[in-house]
Design a protein around this motif. Structure first.
Motif, short mmCIF file in Angstrom:
data_model
loop_
_atom_site.label_atom_id
_atom_site.label_comp_id
_atom_site.label_asym_id
_atom_site.label_seq_id
_atom_site.Cartn_x
_atom_site.Cartn_y
_atom_site.Cartn_z
N GLY E 314 56.43 10.56 21.41
CA GLY E 314 55.74 10.25 22.70
C GLY E 314 56.76 10.55 23.75
N VAL E 315 58.17 9.78 23.30
CA VAL E 315 59.13 9.76 24.46
C VAL E 315 59.51 11.25 24.70
N TYR E 316 59.40 12.19 23.95
CA TYR E 316 59.85 13.54 24.40
C TYR E 316 58.66 14.36 24.94
N GLY E 317 57.56 13.82 24.84
CA GLY E 317 56.42 14.37 25.73
C GLY E 317 56.34 13.89 27.07
N MET E 318 57.06 12.85 27.48
CA MET E 318 57.18 12.41 28.94
C MET E 318 57.56 13.71 29.82
N ASN E 319 57.06 13.63 30.98
CA ASN E 319 57.27 14.69 31.91
C ASN E 319 58.50 14.39 32.85
N PHE E 320 59.49 13.93 32.59
CA PHE E 320 60.57 13.61 33.52
C PHE E 320 61.28 14.81 33.84
N GLN E 321 61.45 14.98 35.16
CA GLN E 321 62.14 16.33 35.51
C GLN E 321 63.58 16.34 35.38
N PRO E 322 64.05 17.00 34.42
CA PRO E 322 65.68 17.19 34.19
C PRO E 322 66.36 17.53 35.57
N GLU E 323 65.45 18.20 36.24
CA GLU E 323 66.16 18.67 37.55
C GLU E 323 66.28 17.65 38.42
N ALA E 324 65.67 16.45 38.39
CA ALA E 324 65.85 15.36 39.28
C ALA E 324 67.01 14.62 39.14
N GLY E 325 67.85 14.55 38.11
CA GLY E 325 69.14 14.10 37.67
C GLY E 325 69.48 14.31 36.45
N PRO E 326 70.85 14.12 36.18
CA PRO E 326 71.12 14.60 34.89
C PRO E 326 70.81 13.54 33.74
N LEU E 327 70.39 12.31 34.10
CA LEU E 327 70.10 11.44 32.91
C LEU E 327 68.57 11.52 32.63
N ASN E 328 67.86 12.55 33.36
CA ASN E 328 66.20 12.43 33.11
C ASN E 328 66.22 13.32 31.99
N MET E 329 66.26 12.87 30.74
CA MET E 329 65.96 13.48 29.44
C MET E 329 66.54 15.13 29.25
N PRO E 330 67.90 14.75 29.36
CA PRO E 330 68.55 15.70 28.96
C PRO E 330 68.59 16.55 27.71
N GLU E 331 67.98 15.54 26.76
CA GLU E 331 67.75 16.10 25.23
C GLU E 331 67.24 17.42 25.17
N ILE E 332 65.92 17.30 25.98
CA ILE E 332 64.89 18.53 25.97
C ILE E 332 65.72 19.91 26.38
N THR E 333 66.86 19.71 27.02
CA THR E 333 67.41 20.75 27.33
C THR E 333 68.58 21.32 26.21
N TRP E 334 68.68 20.36 25.63
CA TRP E 334 69.86 20.58 24.59
C TRP E 334 69.52 21.90 23.67
N GLN E 335 70.37 22.35 23.04
CA GLN E 335 70.07 23.68 22.18
C GLN E 335 69.67 22.89 20.79
N TYR E 336 70.12 22.01 20.18
CA TYR E 336 69.58 21.52 18.98
C TYR E 336 68.67 20.30 19.18
N GLY E 337 68.17 20.10 20.41
CA GLY E 337 67.29 18.92 20.82
C GLY E 337 66.30 18.50 19.63
#
Lengths: 362, 362, 362, 362, 362
Positions: E314-337
């Motif tokens: 569920g956590v990684y289904g949240m729609n926080f926008q990584p663009e809005a700040g570097p702390l906004n779910m950076p995991e989903i943009t990791w290569q091995y997230g």
């Protein structure tokens, strides 16, 4: 358990006349092979011989000797009828010999006493085996399926002249037979006591469900032994009262009191064991209940912590379009939205843990 | 608990003859060291001496003195046989001395009474220790493993001439021994009473599961004490009846009645304690059940509130494309969609809380 | 509850001699202040005077008068010893006066009866207070801590010459004292009965867990009262039998029978109350169990409805890309996809509701 | 239930003297209107008249006639005192008439017997109504609140000379009154039996929680009836023994035995009913427990199936960006990703169903 | 079960006089057809004849013959009245014949004994059928609804002269009737024993809920049989005591003792069966409880494993926008997230499994 009960009950089942048969008939007599021993003794003499049929016993009885006719095995009908003729035994008593599974008892037929007691077969644990004793003025007749083994030591004692037995009459011999039967119960009860201690230990160590069946089985065994010892007690105290006591010399009375004493000891132990097994069962049930409580507590704690969290992350998984209005999930466009949510979630967990600790669940 | 029961049961286990041993044989006698004291007194005289063997006692008995032979410890076989020869004691009685673990009893052997009572070892709590008392016209023989300590005060009282004891005969001495045994139970029972009060308090303060084992253990102790006091009661009331009473002077009868009275008090207390411990156990179980109910209630409330909410947020997490048709989740493009959903969710929570309050769960 | 039990048990604890003290010693006597009243009367005369010490009583006893020595309070040792000397009371009886907490009893000491009964202290509810009564041919001695209040009305009745009491002897006076004690129990039992009715009502109105402790406490009280009334019953029926009855005139016998009758009534009521409280406790437990069932049912219904729905909405929250292939979640691009899913979900709810209704859960 | 218990208890509450009142005083007498009938008969003659006050009865008693004074209602104090004077009744007996709520009993006052039994008021079900019977050599006095209706048929039988009653004396009349009281219980018990059968049926048809209260209430009723029949039994068997029997002719003895027999029948039925209601309650509880098990099973099955599925769909709802790396949820870009997930999910369901079937839950 | 109880209770219901009917009236007599057999015999002669009415019996009684009047069926009122006149039977006894459903009993009417016992109808299992026996000096009258079948073999034995019956008097005949009744219980009890063994086996094999009803039903049957055998035992032991025994010759006493013995055996078996069925029920309940525990454990394990996992996804289904700040779910943009999240989840599962194994749940 199953291999034992039917035997006992089957025994009981045969303990009545087929509806309508003549009282006192011997038809059901089994006919398994049966050793017939004639043992005769007084202070200075012992004579033991084995005979093939009861008829050979005729004329062998002598006044100055104590005569013990020891039938080990299941006598057939002919044999019992011959015995009945020779010693003038009442057909109702002989019928009770043929149909085992009755309860212990003592019956006074004027010239002789008829005593029924029960051995518990040492091999098959709790299978009652009937011991029939006829006590006359100068003879004892014992009939028992397991007599071979049960009275082995008694025969030896007579032959070797140990103790008082050779100085005493047939009443003392009858006492010795009863004593052998009653003392028989002790090792069996001791074994049940060990079993019980073991069950108790396992219970408090957290036994599995099978223990319920074992306690049930133990209680069934105690039921049988308790009934038999209670009946033996009744028989022995009746032996010392009223008209029955006339067949026993005053010196034997002390000894009879001693056996009676043993039966008291037995029945009180059975009673204690019953209470212990009940209390053990209750403790087991309470323990299992406690374990279930623990399981449910774990379920509740985990659910109570994660369900709100799952809800929170679900909120931010909604697809409302921030573009449609400024109130549409502005959080997801915040710079610290994600850390903020984690903060909220940690707070929820923390509060939950405090609540659970206050309730004493952790 | 475990360290106690086996002792008691082991005691009991030895309480029967090995199957087939001669009744009245003394073979099992232990042979631990045993102090033999000879105490003789009348109103104006006391003589106490310790002897090495029973044989030294021969010829020391005098008619005008009350003779107390006090064996403290486990006498060996020889010692008992010598005692038996000297005082003409019946082999069956001596056998009971050798094989402890029998139940309390009184036996009249014509010239003397044989009384068996039980002390509870003060160190190991609920371990019964047999006290054997032979009461003759002018002598008392007491044999007890713990006699050293148990009768210390009684010996002192004789030596110092306190109370009536020096004006009275052997019957009063026997009474004093019985009185010491019975009064022994009170502090032990008192201790169990304190334990019970403590268990009760802890129960209603919400005790943990271990209390079940403690109550079980307490009930087992009550079982032993209850049995011993009940038997002591029987022994004492038999002492005052029939032929037994002839050995007791009328002035001693009041005192015997007083001890009997104490046993009544004991057995009624044991009975009360049993009922209290049963009721306490039931209360504990009911309390635990109640706690489980509370746990389940919390689970249900949290689940019932959050599961529907989680469903709602799940709905708006669906990826239907609004572009594909006007009915495809138009809410997510509404300007106030997100606050609207929060409104719905708060309504759900509110309704749930009202329902739970109505059901009395909150 | 806690404030009461220790008192009762403390009372019991003192009810035995410290191990090894002399039987018949009065050492433990408390020494609280104690009013000593001498009341003497016959049909036409009453004399009441208070004395400071027992010694003043000497020589005041007169044959033609009934003498009642009424000690209200805890007499000290000296006082009891003086009483013992003057009225020739047995040291064992006096010891029982000093050590309260014994059970009720009647003891015949030849020239007088010693009767022990118990009052229940009206202030502290279930605290037993010992009443000691010595009944001689022309005197009654009553010793009771609460005697001031307990026998107030009886003293008044004598002074005012109400009823038969002045025409009768000391036996009737003793009866009156016993009657006052027994009638004392009724209002207390009545109060317990009211408490029980209230507990019963609350139980079926769905009481909280505390009721278990209250029922436990009530049962403990019933245990005490039940024991006391049972003992009083025994004492009173013994009073009417054998040698004891010789101290009672035949006209008093009817009255004794009437008190005995009251104790029967009491003990039957106690017995009924016990059964009612057991049944009430069981009903409470069953009710709580039922409530838990209801809670679990709610949990199950809500979970069973929403978990499948949550799964469904979860399905459409998956991010499969419709572009990657025609089978990748085509529903989300359907024009009526969203209403279709709602339709499916309503169907699921509907089916679930039907199932639950069939099972009788709704 | 509530409307009945207080009455019974209130009855009981009044059953003792206010603490300190004079024994034998009649102060509490109610004073409700009371019909006084005088019925006199011998074989050939019947005379019935109603009188206003007891004083009118003076001089109406005749030796050759059986005299029945039948007071239906609650007599006032004056009336009872007059009755006491005229028939020489003991004040203690009259006191018991005034204070109902005592237990059944029989008391021999030399010249007459005083018998107390209880009717159960037919209107208010389980409300005991005291029946007081005085049986003298040639008279019977019955005092009963409900006497109007309870003895209607008996009065009719006398008037019409049915059966033996007119040929017999006052002893037979007393028997007839007792018989009427005892036979009264049968229809009430029958009604309880019907109720029990109905409860039993409903239990096994799956009754609701209310049945617990109904069974509790039934048991309370059985408690009252059981106590009353047990007491009636004691009264009747005492009637036939010792000095009491002298008031009954030998021909009446057969009839008394017959009533006694009826009370046996009653009390055995009550006993059976109690056991049946206990077993029914246990069955109900076990059934409810079983239903809870079923509910929990449903919860577990649904949860166990859908929770893993919800997890799976949750996985594919994660927003990992496939662009960030080839391992980031490549499934969602597969052509057959969505059908593949459905396949996995169906497999999970299938496996779960097999597991549950193996466990026997389906 | 239902089809049996009403019969038994209905039987009981009729067992009292309608309130107010005359004692000794025969009004309720049913009037079903009834065969009347007259059987007369002595050692060398047998005569059996069937008569239409009781009046034909007049004058057929002869002193030198034993007369058995055997009424099989429900005699009508006329028939009973004729019988009463002819044999001088007391109306109360005849009333008991008419109103079956009473308990077993023996009543001595001077010249004859009236014995009531119960058969259990072999067809409808546990339906008691009353057997009425009148035993006079030279006659026996037996009245039994099922007499046709119940005494078939006895009639045959008389006719064919089997056994002792023809050499003995009416007392032996009465014994034979009682013996037939008592022996009747054995096969029924045996059947219940088999049922019980079967229930026991099924219980430990994990029976379904229906077994509770079956055990309840079995216990109800044991209740009926237990009551009947206990009563039969009382009747038989009364038969051998006091005045009743005078009607039985000394040779018959042995036989009576034998039947009494059978009733002892029966009632002890019933008692054992009761205890076994209680223990079986408890075992069943404990087993069911255990099964519930297992179910709840499964629920907890599955929930505890998947709920945290669902939260994580569920956590990684949240729609926080990584663009809005570097702390906004950076995991989903990791290569091995994605693989990283799976690693975390496998770790959670692993830890959970270890915890559950440690708790002993797996």
């Amino acid at each position: 358990m199953e291999h034992r009960r039917p035997v006992y009950w089957a025994g009981m089942k045969k303990g009545y006349d087929a509806h309508g048969t003549l009282p006192g008939s011997l038809e059901a007599a089994g006919g398994h092979p049966c050793r017939i021993r004639l043992i005769q003794y007084h202070q200075e003499l012992v004579r033991e011989q084995e005979v093939a049929t009861v008829d050979e016993l005729a004329g062998l009885q002598r006044e100055e000797l104590v005569t013990w006719i020891d039938l080990a095995g299941t006598p057939d009908q002919e044999c019992l009828e011959a015995l009945g003729r020779q010693f003038n035994l009442h057909p109702l008593a002989l019928e009770d010999v043929v149909n085992p599974g009755q309860h212990s008892k003592i019956e006074n037929y004027g010239k002789y006493l008829f005593i029924v007691l029960y051995l518990l077969d040492p091999l098959k644990a709790i299978r009652p085996v009937q011991v029939n004793i006829f006590l006359g003025a100068d003879f004892v007749i014992s009939i028992c399926e397991e007599g071979e083994q049960a009275f082995h030591l008694l025969r030896k004692r007579i032959k070797e002249g140990q103790g008082l037995i050779r100085q005493q009459g047939s009443d003392f011999l009858a006492y010795c037979v009863c004593d052998a039967v009653v003392d028989h119960y002790f090792p069996i009860l001791e074994q049940l006591g060990d079993q019980l201690t073991f069950l108790e230990k396992r219970t408090f160590a957290g036994a599995s469900q099978e223990i319920v069946e074992e306690i049930h089985s133990l209680k069934m065994d105690l039921l049988v032994i308790g009934r038999l010892t209670m009946e033996a007690q009744e028989v022995l105290s009746e032996m010392m009262q009223g008209e029955n006591s006339s067949l026993f010399g005053s010196s034997v009375a002390y000894y009879l009191r001693d056996v009676l004493d043993h039966t008291h000891q037995l029945s009180r132990s059975v009673d204690s064991y019953r209470q212990i097994s009940d209390s053990t069962l209750n403790s087991h049930l309470s323990l299992k209940n406690h374990q279930m409580n623990e399981v449910i507590k774990v379920l509740t704690i985990i659910t109570s912590i994660f369900i709100p969290l799952t809800f929170i992350v679900g909120v931010y998984g909604m697809n409302f379009q921030p573009e449609a209005g400024p109130l549409n999930m502005p959080e997801i466009t915040w710079q610290y939205g994600y850390p903020f949510v984690w903060g909220v979630m940690l707070l929820v967990v923390f509060v939950m843990l405090i609540i659970f600790r206050r309730k004493g669940w952790l």
